[in-house]
Scaffold this motif. Structure first.
Motif, PDB file in Angstrom:
ATOM      1  N   LEU A  20       0.876  -1.212   0.109  1.00  0.00           N
ATOM      2  CA  LEU A  20      -0.212   0.020  -0.039  1.00  0.00           C
ATOM      3  C   LEU A  20       0.948   1.240   0.195  1.00  0.00           C
ATOM      4  O   LEU A  20       0.588   2.142  -0.726  1.00  0.00           O
ATOM      5  N   ASP A  21       1.979   1.276   0.796  1.00  0.00           N
ATOM      6  CA  ASP A  21       2.765   2.287   0.712  1.00  0.00           C
ATOM      7  C   ASP A  21       3.596   2.507  -0.470  1.00  0.00           C
ATOM      8  O   ASP A  21       3.548   3.929  -0.937  1.00  0.00           O
ATOM      9  N   ASP A  22       3.787   1.539  -1.051  1.00  0.00           N
ATOM     10  CA  ASP A  22       4.533   1.557  -2.397  1.00  0.00           C
ATOM     11  C   ASP A  22       3.437   2.201  -3.405  1.00  0.00           C
ATOM     12  O   ASP A  22       3.944   3.082  -4.247  1.00  0.00           O
ATOM     13  N   PHE A  23       2.186   1.708  -3.505  1.00  0.00           N
ATOM     14  CA  PHE A  23       1.350   2.031  -4.423  1.00  0.00           C
ATOM     15  C   PHE A  23       1.118   3.581  -4.211  1.00  0.00           C
ATOM     16  O   PHE A  23       1.245   4.433  -5.269  1.00  0.00           O
ATOM     17  N   LYS A  24       1.046   4.123  -3.245  1.00  0.00           N
ATOM     18  CA  LYS A  24       0.667   5.544  -2.637  1.00  0.00           C
ATOM     19  C   LYS A  24       1.854   6.413  -3.299  1.00  0.00           C
ATOM     20  O   LYS A  24       1.917   7.492  -3.755  1.00  0.00           O
ATOM     21  N   ARG A  25       3.233   5.822  -2.875  1.00  0.00           N
ATOM     22  CA  ARG A  25       4.383   6.614  -3.259  1.00  0.00           C
ATOM     23  C   ARG A  25       4.580   6.667  -4.753  1.00  0.00           C
ATOM     24  O   ARG A  25       4.700   7.747  -5.510  1.00  0.00           O
ATOM     25  N   ARG A  26       4.215   5.671  -5.489  1.00  0.00           N
ATOM     26  CA  ARG A  26       4.183   5.721  -7.053  1.00  0.00           C
ATOM     27  C   ARG A  26       3.174   6.489  -7.422  1.00  0.00           C
ATOM     28  O   ARG A  26       3.292   7.217  -8.656  1.00  0.00           O
ATOM     29  N   HIS A  27       2.008   6.603  -6.870  1.00  0.00           N
ATOM     30  CA  HIS A  27       1.022   7.614  -7.397  1.00  0.00           C
ATOM     31  C   HIS A  27       0.915   9.046  -6.672  1.00  0.00           C
ATOM     32  O   HIS A  27      -0.010   9.895  -6.892  1.00  0.00           O
ATOM     33  N   GLY A  28       1.885   9.365  -6.211  1.00  0.00           N
ATOM     34  CA  GLY A  28       1.984  10.790  -5.508  1.00  0.00           C
ATOM     35  C   GLY A  28       0.986  10.880  -4.424  1.00  0.00           C
ATOM     36  O   GLY A  28       0.776  11.992  -4.020  1.00  0.00           O
ATOM     37  N   GLN A  40      -9.711   2.669 -12.311  1.00  0.00           N
ATOM     38  CA  GLN A  40      -8.799   1.597 -12.151  1.00  0.00           C
ATOM     39  C   GLN A  40      -7.992   1.686 -10.886  1.00  0.00           C
ATOM     40  O   GLN A  40      -7.881   0.763  -9.886  1.00  0.00           O
ATOM     41  N   GLU A  41      -7.318   2.900 -10.653  1.00  0.00           N
ATOM     42  CA  GLU A  41      -6.406   2.916  -9.772  1.00  0.00           C
ATOM     43  C   GLU A  41      -7.087   3.182  -8.262  1.00  0.00           C
ATOM     44  O   GLU A  41      -6.497   2.994  -7.459  1.00  0.00           O
ATOM     45  N   GLU A  42      -8.057   3.882  -8.398  1.00  0.00           N
ATOM     46  CA  GLU A  42      -9.057   3.987  -7.225  1.00  0.00           C
ATOM     47  C   GLU A  42      -9.371   2.510  -6.676  1.00  0.00           C
ATOM     48  O   GLU A  42      -9.439   2.324  -5.417  1.00  0.00           O
ATOM     49  N   LEU A  43     -10.115   1.636  -7.615  1.00  0.00           N
ATOM     50  CA  LEU A  43     -10.261   0.402  -7.042  1.00  0.00           C
ATOM     51  C   LEU A  43      -9.048  -0.338  -6.587  1.00  0.00           C
ATOM     52  O   LEU A  43      -9.082  -1.142  -5.577  1.00  0.00           O
ATOM     53  N   GLU A  44      -7.988  -0.119  -7.358  1.00  0.00           N
ATOM     54  CA  GLU A  44      -6.764  -0.583  -6.643  1.00  0.00           C
ATOM     55  C   GLU A  44      -6.182  -0.345  -5.288  1.00  0.00           C
ATOM     56  O   GLU A  44      -5.822  -1.111  -4.355  1.00  0.00           O
ATOM     57  N   LEU A  45      -6.360   1.188  -5.201  1.00  0.00           N
ATOM     58  CA  LEU A  45      -6.120   1.668  -3.857  1.00  0.00           C
ATOM     59  C   LEU A  45      -7.169   1.223  -2.783  1.00  0.00           C
ATOM     60  O   LEU A  45      -6.741   0.629  -1.597  1.00  0.00           O
ATOM     61  N   THR A  46      -8.320   0.998  -3.079  1.00  0.00           N
ATOM     62  CA  THR A  46      -9.310   0.377  -2.359  1.00  0.00           C
ATOM     63  C   THR A  46      -9.173  -1.009  -1.897  1.00  0.00           C
ATOM     64  O   THR A  46      -9.121  -1.410  -0.620  1.00  0.00           O
ATOM     65  N   ARG A  47      -8.466  -1.751  -2.786  1.00  0.00           N
ATOM     66  CA  ARG A  47      -8.194  -3.407  -2.586  1.00  0.00           C
ATOM     67  C   ARG A  47      -7.016  -3.256  -1.594  1.00  0.00           C
ATOM     68  O   ARG A  47      -7.006  -4.080  -0.744  1.00  0.00           O
TER      69      ARG A  47
END
Length: 150
Positions: A20-28, A40-47
């Protein structure tokens, strides 16, 4: 005198939090403010957030089950120095270059450092799930560096 007394603690799984931290970092994404993300990214963040929450619940359940229970081979543990509360860990970056099998053993002050180990029997005479007894020869296999053990 220098005391070498250690406590065995549960070692929570932090893989989902790391992802989760890596996903947040990559997407700012900073904190919980993720603004307008593509669907799609919102769904990925929710998952990933859901996975992190489930991981936390599993860690809490594991910790409550660990209290008062005997340590068994295969358990994920952390080894904490009783006096300083530092966590025993391996620092592969600071190992001597002349001896490739040597390891630098350190006491980490942060829980985020590689400090989780799986306790295994040193010799194959005992199986995973057996209780660890006083005097057993054990190996602590690093979860973060599976080829490294103590």
């Amino acid at each position: 005198s220098r005391e070498l007394v250690f406590e065995v603690c549960t070692a929570p799984d932090t893989r989902a939090q790391f992802l989760l931290d890596d996903f947040k970092r990559r997407h700012g994404i900073v904190g919980d403010d993720f603004g307008a993300l593509p669907r799609q990214e919102e769904l990925e963040l929710t998952r990933r957030t859901h996975q992190r929450d489930m991981e936390r619940k599993a860690n809490e359940a594991q910790a409550s089950n660990f209290v008062g229970r005997h340590v068994a081979y295969g358990d994920l543990i952390k080894v904490r120095h009783s006096k300083t509360k530092g966590l025993l860990g391996i620092d592969i970056g600071r190992a001597p270059k002349l001896e490739p099998s040597a390891k630098k053993i350190v006491l980490h002050t942060r829980d985020s450092d590689p400090v989780r180990f799986r306790i295994t029997p040193r010799f194959k005479s005992l199986a995973e799930g057996n209780t660890v007894c006083y005097g057993d020869s054990i190996a602590l296999v690093s979860v973060d560096y599976p080829t490294e053990s103590l």
